[in-house]
Each structure stands twice: as C-alpha cells, then as structure tokens.
Design a protein around this motif. Structure first.
Motif, PDB file in Angstrom:
ATOM      1  N   ILE A 161     -15.700 -35.085  49.389  1.00  0.00           N
ATOM      2  CA  ILE A 161     -17.040 -35.456  49.718  1.00  0.00           C
ATOM      3  C   ILE A 161     -16.402 -36.643  51.441  1.00  0.00           C
ATOM      4  CG2 ILE A 161     -18.726 -37.099  49.356  1.00  0.00           C
ATOM      5  CD1 ILE A 161     -18.601 -36.470  46.396  1.00  0.00           C
ATOM      6  N   GLN A 162     -17.658 -36.183  52.242  1.00  0.00           N
ATOM      7  CA  GLN A 162     -16.923 -37.120  53.315  1.00  0.00           C
ATOM      8  C   GLN A 162     -18.361 -38.147  53.242  1.00  0.00           C
ATOM      9  OE1 GLN A 162     -16.664 -35.967  57.317  1.00  0.00           O
ATOM     10  NE2 GLN A 162     -15.093 -35.320  56.196  1.00  0.00           N
ATOM     11  N   THR A 163     -18.616 -39.357  53.859  1.00  0.00           N
ATOM     12  CA  THR A 163     -19.462 -39.988  53.548  1.00  0.00           C
ATOM     13  C   THR A 163     -19.477 -41.171  54.807  1.00  0.00           C
ATOM     14  OG1 THR A 163     -19.529 -40.133  51.136  1.00  0.00           O
ATOM     15  CG2 THR A 163     -21.382 -42.333  52.655  1.00  0.00           C
ATOM     16  N   THR A 164     -21.227 -40.715  55.694  1.00  0.00           N
ATOM     17  CA  THR A 164     -21.117 -41.589  56.493  1.00  0.00           C
ATOM     18  C   THR A 164     -22.057 -43.333  56.770  1.00  0.00           C
ATOM     19  OG1 THR A 164     -19.663 -39.879  57.846  1.00  0.00           O
ATOM     20  CG2 THR A 164     -20.504 -41.973  59.192  1.00  0.00           C
ATOM     21  N   TYR A 165     -22.041 -43.987  57.030  1.00  0.00           N
ATOM     22  CA  TYR A 165     -22.620 -44.636  56.378  1.00  0.00           C
ATOM     23  C   TYR A 165     -23.103 -45.492  57.883  1.00  0.00           C
ATOM     24  CZ  TYR A 165     -21.042 -45.324  51.958  1.00  0.00           C
ATOM     25  OH  TYR A 165     -20.638 -45.032  50.568  1.00  0.00           O
ATOM     26  N   THR A 166     -24.789 -44.978  58.237  1.00  0.00           N
ATOM     27  CA  THR A 166     -25.123 -46.043  59.914  1.00  0.00           C
ATOM     28  C   THR A 166     -26.537 -46.326  58.696  1.00  0.00           C
ATOM     29  OG1 THR A 166     -26.617 -43.860  59.945  1.00  0.00           O
ATOM     30  CG2 THR A 166     -24.128 -44.279  60.967  1.00  0.00           C
ATOM     31  N   ASP A 167     -27.322 -46.528  59.785  1.00  0.00           N
ATOM     32  CA  ASP A 167     -28.331 -46.960  59.190  1.00  0.00           C
ATOM     33  C   ASP A 167     -29.152 -45.476  57.861  1.00  0.00           C
ATOM     34  OD1 ASP A 167     -28.695 -45.122  61.356  1.00  0.00           O
ATOM     35  OD2 ASP A 167     -31.383 -45.288  61.103  1.00  0.00           O
ATOM     36  N   GLN A 168     -28.201 -44.918  57.587  1.00  0.00           N
ATOM     37  CA  GLN A 168     -29.127 -43.837  56.849  1.00  0.00           C
ATOM     38  C   GLN A 168     -27.027 -42.758  56.444  1.00  0.00           C
ATOM     39  OE1 GLN A 168     -31.751 -41.206  59.322  1.00  0.00           O
ATOM     40  NE2 GLN A 168     -32.405 -41.419  57.559  1.00  0.00           N
ATOM     41  N   VAL A 169     -27.139 -42.796  55.714  1.00  0.00           N
ATOM     42  CA  VAL A 169     -25.708 -42.076  54.674  1.00  0.00           C
ATOM     43  C   VAL A 169     -25.995 -40.646  55.131  1.00  0.00           C
ATOM     44  CG1 VAL A 169     -24.769 -41.832  52.267  1.00  0.00           C
ATOM     45  CG2 VAL A 169     -26.001 -44.022  53.009  1.00  0.00           C
ATOM     46  N   GLN A 170     -25.203 -40.242  55.823  1.00  0.00           N
ATOM     47  CA  GLN A 170     -24.093 -38.892  56.397  1.00  0.00           C
ATOM     48  C   GLN A 170     -23.737 -38.167  55.179  1.00  0.00           C
ATOM     49  OE1 GLN A 170     -22.078 -37.050  59.330  1.00  0.00           O
ATOM     50  NE2 GLN A 170     -24.798 -36.696  60.303  1.00  0.00           N
ATOM     51  N   LEU A 171     -24.041 -37.270  54.220  1.00  0.00           N
ATOM     52  CA  LEU A 171     -23.181 -36.887  53.961  1.00  0.00           C
ATOM     53  C   LEU A 171     -22.365 -35.112  54.143  1.00  0.00           C
ATOM     54  CD1 LEU A 171     -24.739 -37.885  50.517  1.00  0.00           C
ATOM     55  CD2 LEU A 171     -22.569 -39.090  50.614  1.00  0.00           C
ATOM     56  N   LYS A 172     -21.190 -34.800  53.898  1.00  0.00           N
ATOM     57  CA  LYS A 172     -21.033 -33.683  53.712  1.00  0.00           C
ATOM     58  C   LYS A 172     -19.643 -33.573  52.460  1.00  0.00           C
ATOM     59  CE  LYS A 172     -19.936 -32.983  59.384  1.00  0.00           C
ATOM     60  NZ  LYS A 172     -19.230 -33.208  60.244  1.00  0.00           N
ATOM     61  N   LEU A 173     -20.189 -32.038  52.032  1.00  0.00           N
ATOM     62  CA  LEU A 173     -19.975 -31.782  51.007  1.00  0.00           C
ATOM     63  C   LEU A 173     -19.358 -30.354  50.782  1.00  0.00           C
ATOM     64  CD1 LEU A 173     -23.039 -32.670  48.525  1.00  0.00           C
ATOM     65  CD2 LEU A 173     -21.360 -34.328  49.596  1.00  0.00           C
ATOM     66  N   TRP A 174     -18.057 -30.612  50.062  1.00  0.00           N
ATOM     67  CA  TRP A 174     -17.451 -29.433  50.097  1.00  0.00           C
ATOM     68  C   TRP A 174     -17.866 -28.948  48.201  1.00  0.00           C
ATOM     69  CZ3 TRP A 174     -16.208 -32.386  53.410  1.00  0.00           C
ATOM     70  CH2 TRP A 174     -16.065 -31.641  54.414  1.00  0.00           C
ATOM     71  N   LEU A 175     -18.355 -27.831  47.967  1.00  0.00           N
ATOM     72  CA  LEU A 175     -18.659 -27.047  46.695  1.00  0.00           C
ATOM     73  C   LEU A 175     -18.651 -26.009  46.196  1.00  0.00           C
ATOM     74  CD1 LEU A 175     -22.467 -27.931  45.419  1.00  0.00           C
ATOM     75  CD2 LEU A 175     -21.684 -28.281  48.115  1.00  0.00           C
ATOM     76  N   PRO A 176     -18.072 -24.992  44.990  1.00  0.00           N
ATOM     77  CA  PRO A 176     -18.597 -23.656  44.629  1.00  0.00           C
ATOM     78  C   PRO A 176     -19.191 -23.038  45.787  1.00  0.00           C
ATOM     79  CG  PRO A 176     -17.231 -25.458  43.559  1.00  0.00           C
ATOM     80  CD  PRO A 176     -17.955 -26.623  43.928  1.00  0.00           C
TER      81      PRO A 176
END
Length: 216
Positions: A161-176
């Motif tokens: 998981i890679q999370t970026t916090y601004t006025d919103q939450v952007q998530l980059k996920l890696w999964l099978p």
C-alpha cells in the motif's frame, strides 16, 4: 505476456569461494530472464577464469527451460548436482557457474557431486532468496470519512500500500489479480456506493523469503 505464477529467485547477483581438499570452488550466481542471458554470463565467466581447470554451469529459466554442463568433470558430477540444488530450492531465473581450480587431491565422483551441489546451496543461503509475486496495481481516491471506513479491510487485502494525504486520500494498492473483484465488492458494501478504481498493469513485486535448506 507476463506469467501469473509467483516464484523464487536469488535476492541479487553474488559470488562465494570455498576451499575443498585444496581445490578452489568459486560460485557465481546471476539473475537472468532468458537462455541467451544465461549463456552470455557463462561465456563471460569463462573469459575471466580462463586459467581454471573447470567452469561448470547450469541455469533455470522459468520452470521449464534448464540445462547443465560439466565442462570436463566426469559426466553427471558437476552440472547436474548444481541444477538439482536450484530445483530442490525451487529457484528460477538463475544461472550458476562454479569455477574449480584443482588443488592436487582427487575428490572422487561422490565428493565432486557434494562439492558442486553444496557450493550452489551455500551461495544461495549466503545471498538469500526473494519471492517474485505478480500483483495488479489499483489506484483510488477517497475522502477521509470513506478512508476510515475501509482502511482496515484494505490493509487486510492488499499486499502493498502507498498512501498520499492531501485534501483527499489517494491509495495505490498492489494485490493479486483474483482479489481485484473482491476489493470492488468490499468497497461497495462498506461505503454503500460504487468507487471508481483505476486498474493498472500486472507487474512483479519482490518480497523477502527465508529458506532452511542445508548442504548435505
């Protein structure tokens, strides 16, 4: 087309030297992806170690393409034991070259088999293994309330998981890949609405892997 199977390989290129009954055994392991790369590494080592008594080798490309070469040692005493070590430790996409400088004491067939096999096993143990896992990258953007509702579930399902916090939450996920549909359904159930997912490429991610294989 990328394979969807996970597999083990060495953590990085490496080399190690052992002395067995006055003979020098120099083991080199390289990560490769094609037979041509394996053959190129073998030729490079032969040029470097041109004074050696033997430069024995083997490689595994994927789970199907494999080859072993004794380079003048008695048939079946060098390349095949090296290849057996890769097979037993389930290592793929690797070429192994063991250079021997004869020290004056003959090891016999059984001694050679042990020496070449253990040279590869111990070098793998020294460098360590990683597991290459095919994962799908997913990107989604949530508000903070939505994020709080589903963050535990995301932590449970995603491998990375890679999370970026601004006025919103952007998530980059890696999964099978097989879990992408499950994630979509989970988000819809938890948030009572459909969340747009940006589905990226299928790529390999590397994670550490431990082994207890011991030389015999």
């Amino acid at each position: 087309m990328i394979s969807i199977a996970k597999y083990l390989t060495i953590a990085q290129n490496t080399h190690q030297e052992m002395i067995i009954k006055k003979s020098r055994f120099i083991t080199r392991l390289y990560r490769i992806h094609t037979v041509a790369e394996a053959q190129e590494k073998i030729q490079q080592v032969k040029k470097i170690e041109y004074k050696a008594t033997h430069n024995c080798s083997c490689y595994r490309v994927g789970n199907q393409l494999q080859q072993a070469h004794d380079d003048g040692e008695p048939q079946g005493t060098a390349g095949l034991p090296m290849l057996a070590a890769l097979q037993q430790m389930q290592v793929q996409d690797v070429v192994a070259i063991v250079t021997r400088y004869f020290g004056g004491i003959k090891l016999g067939a059984s001694g050679l088999i042990r020496a070449y096999r253990n040279s590869v096993v111990q070098t793998i143990q020294q460098v360590g293994l990683i597991q290459r896992i095919p994962l799908r990258q997913i990107t989604l953007i949530l508000n903070y309330h939505q994020y709080e509702l589903i963050k535990l579930e995301i932590n449970r399902q995603a491998t990375k998981i890679q999370t970026t916090y601004t006025d919103q939450v952007q998530l980059k996920l890696w999964l099978p890949p097989i879990q992408v549909e499950n994630l979509q359904q989970t988000l819809q159930n938890k948030l009572s609405q459909k969340i747009e997912l940006q589905i990226g490429d299928l790529t390999y991610q590397e994670v550490p892997y431990s082994t207890t294989e011991k030389p015999v």
